[in-house]
Scaffold this motif. Structure first.
Motif, PDB file in Angstrom:
ATOM      1  N   ASN A   1       0.857  -1.185   0.000  1.00  0.00           N
ATOM      2  CA  ASN A   1       0.000   0.000   0.000  1.00  0.00           C
ATOM      3  C   ASN A   1       0.894   1.235   0.000  1.00  0.00           C
ATOM      4  O   ASN A   1       1.778   1.362   0.848  1.00  0.00           O
TER       5      ASN A   1
ATOM      6  N   SER B   1       0.254   4.431   0.652  1.00  0.00           N
ATOM      7  CA  SER B   1       0.087   5.339   1.781  1.00  0.00           C
ATOM      8  C   SER B   1       0.791   4.799   3.025  1.00  0.00           C
ATOM      9  O   SER B   1       1.477   5.536   3.741  1.00  0.00           O
ATOM     10  N   GLN B   2       0.613   3.505   3.282  1.00  0.00           N
ATOM     11  CA  GLN B   2       1.262   2.894   4.433  1.00  0.00           C
ATOM     12  C   GLN B   2       2.780   2.910   4.277  1.00  0.00           C
ATOM     13  O   GLN B   2       3.516   3.174   5.230  1.00  0.00           O
TER      14      GLN B   2
ATOM     15  N   GLN C   1       2.727  10.787   0.746  1.00  0.00           N
ATOM     16  CA  GLN C   1       2.237   9.816  -0.233  1.00  0.00           C
ATOM     17  C   GLN C   1       2.401  10.298  -1.681  1.00  0.00           C
ATOM     18  O   GLN C   1       2.835   9.527  -2.537  1.00  0.00           O
TER      19      GLN C   1
ATOM     20  N   SER D   1       4.498   8.285  -4.552  1.00  0.00           N
ATOM     21  CA  SER D   1       3.819   7.888  -5.792  1.00  0.00           C
ATOM     22  C   SER D   1       4.569   8.412  -7.010  1.00  0.00           C
ATOM     23  O   SER D   1       4.758   7.704  -8.010  1.00  0.00           O
TER      24      SER D   1
ATOM     25  N   ARG E   1      -2.127  -2.929  -9.370  1.00  0.00           N
ATOM     26  CA  ARG E   1      -2.984  -2.334  -8.329  1.00  0.00           C
ATOM     27  C   ARG E   1      -4.345  -3.019  -8.346  1.00  0.00           C
ATOM     28  O   ARG E   1      -5.038  -3.005  -9.357  1.00  0.00           O
ATOM     29  N   GLU E   2      -4.703  -3.641  -7.224  1.00  0.00           N
ATOM     30  CA  GLU E   2      -5.993  -4.330  -7.106  1.00  0.00           C
ATOM     31  C   GLU E   2      -6.557  -4.140  -5.705  1.00  0.00           C
ATOM     32  O   GLU E   2      -5.874  -4.427  -4.714  1.00  0.00           O
ATOM     33  N   ASN E   3      -7.825  -3.689  -5.623  1.00  0.00           N
ATOM     34  CA  ASN E   3      -8.529  -3.558  -4.334  1.00  0.00           C
ATOM     35  C   ASN E   3      -7.693  -2.828  -3.279  1.00  0.00           C
ATOM     36  O   ASN E   3      -7.542  -3.287  -2.155  1.00  0.00           O
ATOM     37  N   LYS E   4      -7.145  -1.694  -3.699  1.00  0.00           N
ATOM     38  CA  LYS E   4      -6.354  -0.836  -2.809  1.00  0.00           C
ATOM     39  C   LYS E   4      -5.067  -1.499  -2.303  1.00  0.00           C
ATOM     40  O   LYS E   4      -4.435  -1.029  -1.376  1.00  0.00           O
ATOM     41  N   LYS E   5      -4.688  -2.603  -2.950  1.00  0.00           N
ATOM     42  CA  LYS E   5      -3.428  -3.259  -2.616  1.00  0.00           C
ATOM     43  C   LYS E   5      -2.532  -3.308  -3.849  1.00  0.00           C
ATOM     44  O   LYS E   5      -3.023  -3.288  -4.988  1.00  0.00           O
TER      45      LYS E   5
END
Length: 292
Positions: A17, A19-20, A29, A33, A50-54
């Protein structure tokens, strides 16, 4: 590639992630990026899906992850060695490769002495087959290695350890062989065998038995004997191995049968020829030389 960007990349891969990862790295962030986008553009390939915020590594990303870990390990190791030299202390980190063998306790003994004399020293032991360890040694990821013959050592300086390793067959206690005390060539032919994947080891058995490859019924190969204990116990096959690899894994369900005529090979401590060794590594080799 910048070391900083490789650290960013590995942090993103670990956190999955952006952000993490930015929080872990203590940067914003948007900055992370942007850096990742520029890095992917420079390489000309996507490193993440990138899939489902992961974020998951692509095939190229997985390749880079392995290389980045190796590069950072070498970088950190080099920096530490310069720091140790500056401080004038016999300290630092030793990376050691070690096969599964009875002689592993010899390595433990010398490490115990080294740490007792120089408590600032730390170490990392990497287990694996001789082939796995040699690959890491050649890349500079390991300082020294304890290998099991048969193995090619032309590229290395070496110390031969005096205690030899005895080869035999690990069988199930429910096998018809379990009432025997040893095993001859004739008795080995036709038995479903599990053997090291290393060609040098397989060729050693063919030469010992004076038979062709097709006469030994090798149904499977392995890298570490730990992986095949249950296969032996359940009589899927019997495993050709050294006694020292199983001596600390006692099981009431298996039995070790030495081969007749006897096969014994040496363990060797090796390090790359014509390479600059740190004072810490020198001290460990010195202890082996003095004792052996």
């Amino acid at each position: 590639m910048e070391i900083r960007m490789l650290r960013y990349f590995l942090t993103i891969a670990a956190e999955q992630n952006i952000s993490q990862a930015a929080r872990v790295l203590h940067i914003t962030q948007p900055t992370l990026s942007r850096q990742l986008k520029e890095f992917e553009e420079k390489l000309g390939t996507d490193l993440f899906i990138r899939e489902n915020k992961k974020m998951f590594l692509t095939e190229t990303g997985m390749f880079l992850k392995k290389r980045a870990e190796e590069i950072l390990l070498l970088n950190d190791k080099t920096e530490q060695e310069f720091l140790n030299k500056k401080q004038g202390l016999l300290s630092g980190h030793i990376s050691i490769g070690c096969v599964e063998a009875d002689n592993s306790d010899t390595l433990a003994l010398f490490l115990e002495e080294l740490i007792a004399d120089h408590p600032q020293i730390s170490f990392n032991i990497v287990s694996g087959t001789s082939d796995d360890i040699i690959e890491k040694l050649d890349k500079g990821l390991l300082d020294v290695a304890l290998l099991l013959e048969p193995v090619s050592t032309e590229k290395y300086d070496k110390i031969v350890l005096p205690r030899q390793e005895r080869w035999g067959l690990l069988v199930s206690n429910e096998s018809f062989l379990a009432n025997k005390n040893d095993l001859t060539v004739e008795e080995l032919v036709g038995i479903p065998l599990l053997c090291s994947a290393r060609l040098e080891v397989q060729n050693m058995f063919y030469s010992w038995a004076e038979i062709e490859e097709k006469e030994l019924n090798i149904i499977g190969t392995f890298n570490l004997i730990f992986n095949v204990f249950s296969l032996v116990e359940n009589r899927v096959g019997s495993a050709l191995t050294i006694e020292g690899a199983i001596s600390h894994r006692k099981s009431e369900n298996v039995k070790f049968l030495p081969l007749v005529p006897e096969i014994k090979t040496n363990c060797v401590l090796v390090w790359k020829k014509n390479t600059i060794l740190s004072p810490t590594v020198h001290k460990l080799i010195e202890k082996f030389n003095y004792a052996l």
